[in-house]
Motif scaffolding. Sequence first.
Motif, PDB file in Angstrom:
ATOM      1  N   CYS A  79     -16.975  68.675  -9.649  1.00 11.81           N
ATOM      2  CA  CYS A  79     -17.466  67.961  -8.472  1.00 11.81           C
ATOM      3  C   CYS A  79     -18.709  68.668  -7.967  1.00 11.81           C
ATOM      4  N   GLY A  80     -19.829  67.959  -7.967  1.00 11.66           N
ATOM      5  CA  GLY A  80     -21.089  68.556  -7.559  1.00 11.66           C
ATOM      6  C   GLY A  80     -21.681  67.957  -6.308  1.00 11.66           C
ATOM      7  N   VAL A  81     -20.860  67.303  -5.472  1.00 16.11           N
ATOM      8  CA  VAL A  81     -21.396  66.697  -4.252  1.00 16.11           C
ATOM      9  C   VAL A  81     -21.507  67.744  -3.150  1.00 16.11           C
ATOM     10  N   SER A  82     -22.297  67.435  -2.122  1.00 14.60           N
ATOM     11  CA  SER A  82     -22.413  68.325  -0.963  1.00 14.60           C
ATOM     12  C   SER A  82     -21.269  68.031   0.005  1.00 14.60           C
ATOM     13  N   SER A  83     -21.227  68.779   1.111  1.00 18.34           N
ATOM     14  CA  SER A  83     -20.199  68.547   2.124  1.00 18.34           C
ATOM     15  C   SER A  83     -20.245  67.119   2.661  1.00 18.34           C
ATOM     16  N   PHE A  84     -21.427  66.510   2.631  1.00 18.75           N
ATOM     17  CA  PHE A  84     -21.567  65.153   3.147  1.00 18.75           C
ATOM     18  C   PHE A  84     -20.939  64.123   2.207  1.00 18.75           C
ATOM     19  N   GLY A  85     -20.615  64.538   0.980  1.00 15.52           N
ATOM     20  CA  GLY A  85     -20.039  63.612   0.012  1.00 15.52           C
ATOM     21  C   GLY A  85     -18.557  63.813  -0.231  1.00 15.52           C
ATOM     22  N   VAL A  86     -17.920  64.669   0.577  1.00 21.61           N
ATOM     23  CA  VAL A  86     -16.509  65.001   0.359  1.00 21.61           C
ATOM     24  C   VAL A  86     -15.617  63.765   0.465  1.00 21.61           C
ATOM     25  N   ASP A  87     -15.813  62.965   1.492  1.00 16.97           N
ATOM     26  CA  ASP A  87     -14.982  61.772   1.655  1.00 16.97           C
ATOM     27  C   ASP A  87     -15.290  60.721   0.598  1.00 16.97           C
ATOM     28  N   VAL A 106     -18.042  72.706  -6.766  1.00 17.10           N
ATOM     29  CA  VAL A 106     -19.018  73.671  -6.250  1.00 17.10           C
ATOM     30  C   VAL A 106     -19.254  73.466  -4.755  1.00 17.10           C
ATOM     31  N   THR A 107     -18.635  72.452  -4.174  1.00 19.10           N
ATOM     32  CA  THR A 107     -18.819  72.122  -2.766  1.00 19.10           C
ATOM     33  C   THR A 107     -18.195  73.200  -1.888  1.00 19.10           C
ATOM     34  N   LYS A 108     -18.986  73.715  -0.934  1.00 22.85           N
ATOM     35  CA  LYS A 108     -18.508  74.792  -0.064  1.00 22.85           C
ATOM     36  C   LYS A 108     -18.311  74.263   1.344  1.00 22.85           C
ATOM     37  N   GLY A 109     -17.154  74.570   1.916  1.00 17.14           N
ATOM     38  CA  GLY A 109     -16.925  74.149   3.284  1.00 17.14           C
ATOM     39  C   GLY A 109     -15.459  74.148   3.636  1.00 17.14           C
ATOM     40  N   ILE A 294     -25.303  73.197   9.286  1.00 17.33           N
ATOM     41  CA  ILE A 294     -25.069  72.546  10.570  1.00 17.33           C
ATOM     42  C   ILE A 294     -23.632  72.048  10.653  1.00 17.33           C
ATOM     43  N   VAL A 295     -23.170  71.428   9.571  1.00 11.75           N
ATOM     44  CA  VAL A 295     -21.800  70.911   9.532  1.00 11.75           C
ATOM     45  C   VAL A 295     -20.794  72.049   9.648  1.00 11.75           C
ATOM     46  N   ILE A 296     -20.996  73.101   8.856  1.00 18.22           N
ATOM     47  CA  ILE A 296     -20.030  74.193   8.807  1.00 18.22           C
ATOM     48  C   ILE A 296     -19.994  74.970  10.120  1.00 18.22           C
ATOM     49  N   ALA A 297     -21.169  75.235  10.692  1.00 19.24           N
ATOM     50  CA  ALA A 297     -21.207  75.957  11.969  1.00 19.24           C
ATOM     51  C   ALA A 297     -20.496  75.168  13.060  1.00 19.24           C
ATOM     52  N   THR A 298     -20.729  73.871  13.104  1.00 23.90           N
ATOM     53  CA  THR A 298     -20.109  73.028  14.130  1.00 23.90           C
ATOM     54  C   THR A 298     -18.604  72.974  13.955  1.00 23.90           C
ATOM     55  N   ARG A 299     -18.150  72.767  12.722  1.00 19.15           N
ATOM     56  CA  ARG A 299     -16.706  72.689  12.473  1.00 19.15           C
ATOM     57  C   ARG A 299     -16.014  74.009  12.800  1.00 19.15           C
ATOM     58  N   ILE A 328     -27.245  74.465  18.275  1.00 16.60           N
ATOM     59  CA  ILE A 328     -27.148  73.218  17.522  1.00 16.60           C
ATOM     60  C   ILE A 328     -26.673  72.055  18.388  1.00 16.60           C
ATOM     61  N   ASN A 329     -25.653  72.312  19.190  1.00 19.20           N
ATOM     62  CA  ASN A 329     -24.940  71.206  19.834  1.00 19.20           C
ATOM     63  C   ASN A 329     -25.100  71.120  21.354  1.00 19.20           C
ATOM     64  N   LYS A 330     -25.726  72.133  21.963  1.00 15.88           N
ATOM     65  CA  LYS A 330     -25.866  72.102  23.421  1.00 15.88           C
ATOM     66  C   LYS A 330     -27.309  72.205  23.879  1.00 15.88           C
ATOM     67  N   GLY A 331     -28.236  72.240  22.930  1.00 15.58           N
ATOM     68  CA  GLY A 331     -29.645  72.264  23.288  1.00 15.58           C
ATOM     69  C   GLY A 331     -30.131  73.552  23.895  1.00 15.58           C
ATOM     70  N   GLU A 332     -29.372  74.634  23.746  1.00 21.14           N
ATOM     71  CA  GLU A 332     -29.789  75.905  24.330  1.00 21.14           C
ATOM     72  C   GLU A 332     -30.916  76.548  23.531  1.00 21.14           C
ATOM     73  N   SER A 333     -31.640  77.443  24.172  1.00 26.25           N
ATOM     74  CA  SER A 333     -32.721  78.177  23.522  1.00 26.25           C
ATOM     75  C   SER A 333     -32.182  79.483  22.939  1.00 26.25           C
ATOM     76  N   VAL A 334     -32.919  80.034  21.996  1.00 26.15           N
ATOM     77  CA  VAL A 334     -32.481  81.278  21.349  1.00 26.15           C
ATOM     78  C   VAL A 334     -32.482  82.420  22.348  1.00 26.15           C
ATOM     79  N   ASN A 335     -31.367  83.088  22.419  1.00 22.45           N
ATOM     80  CA  ASN A 335     -31.208  84.262  23.276  1.00 22.45           C
ATOM     81  C   ASN A 335     -30.082  85.092  22.659  1.00 22.45           C
ATOM     82  N   ILE A 336     -30.416  85.865  21.640  1.00 22.92           N
ATOM     83  CA  ILE A 336     -29.400  86.597  20.886  1.00 22.92           C
ATOM     84  C   ILE A 336     -28.533  87.433  21.841  1.00 22.92           C
ATOM     85  N   PRO A 337     -27.222  87.280  21.799  1.00 22.10           N
ATOM     86  CA  PRO A 337     -26.338  88.015  22.728  1.00 22.10           C
ATOM     87  C   PRO A 337     -26.090  89.449  22.273  1.00 22.10           C
ATOM     88  N   TRP A 338     -27.148  90.243  22.276  1.00 21.92           N
ATOM     89  CA  TRP A 338     -27.055  91.597  21.732  1.00 21.92           C
ATOM     90  C   TRP A 338     -25.984  92.439  22.428  1.00 21.92           C
TER      91      TRP A 338
END
Length: 346
Positions: A79-87, A106-109, A294-299, A328-338
């Motif tokens: 199976c060589g599809v991406s995460s978007f082709g799993v279903d 080879v699909t990772k997720g 984007i998919v993996i981070a959100t999930r 990705i999902n809340k529109g925030e700006s980069v501010n690394i939480p060091w």
Amino acid sequence: MSIVTFIGSGQMASALTFPVKENGHEVRLVGSPLDHEIIDELRKSRFHINLKRTLPEGLKYYQIEEVEEALKGTDVVLCGVSSFGVDWFAENILPIIPEDVPMIAVTKGMIDQPDGSMITYPAYWESKLPAGKKLSINAIGGPCTSYELADHDDSAVAFCGRDIETLRYLKSIFTAPYYHVSLSTDVVGVECAVALKNAYALGVSLAVGIAEAREGIGVQHYNSQAALFGQSVKEMKQLLELVGGGEENIIYGAGDLYVTIFGGRTRKIGTLLGRGMAFDDAMKELAGVTLESIVIATRTANAVRRLAENGKVDLADFPLLMHVDALINKGESVNIPWKAFETEKF
């Protein structure tokens, strides 16, 4: 000689045709519904328009409408599809794979569940099999980029599945002097480790964009990248423990993280965000690029958030993941939480 049918002619699947063909096996490469142009060009010139490599001589190419012909007499399905082709794969391909033919993907997720748990793609596909059907579903994980595999650079990966003898059979088909294969029956551990790297590679790549925004395109600062890499491995290890995967699998996740931050699609989106570009604008700039990160981070963030709501984890233990999710999902700006990365150990 075995017959191996590849379904999905993406970059990694196509790169894997090299060791299989060089081992003397028959290779049938089937394009997904999105791959008609790829297959048309391969039939004419053997040149893969996305991988930017000429594939080995003697491969047989099929459009998706010819998939049943490509499956006749096959010994292995990849199976060589991406995460978007799993279903799509579950609905259209799983029902027509013969039960005695092992499959490897080879699909990772991972897929997040309502209770905050996460399941692997092999487990998800097993849940989607037609009633009464059994199929050996296996997967590939580890640090390996498609173009370097096609160029025969030494690569070390893991094949995972339920049955060690099936894995040994698959290894005999795919292994090559430059493609080194370990075997594991810890499917959850291997799959979780390599899935997470996409989300965290985006996080590490933020440091690339931050340096470029401050000092110019092409400037690299490795202290900040290394710090984010270390935090990523720490959080990935905690997530491995949460899903019940063996901690030794962190080698596959860390290795895959390392190779991903040096190039590719995930580095691009992380760099653009690090430069200060809004997420929607970055996505427009990368229109047409498959971004599994984007998919993996959100999930993953959704799963961790639900676990936190149930009192099973503390969100404070995953500051980098939650920051990536906020970008990705809340529109925030980069501010690394060091400060959130700092610890005290006694």
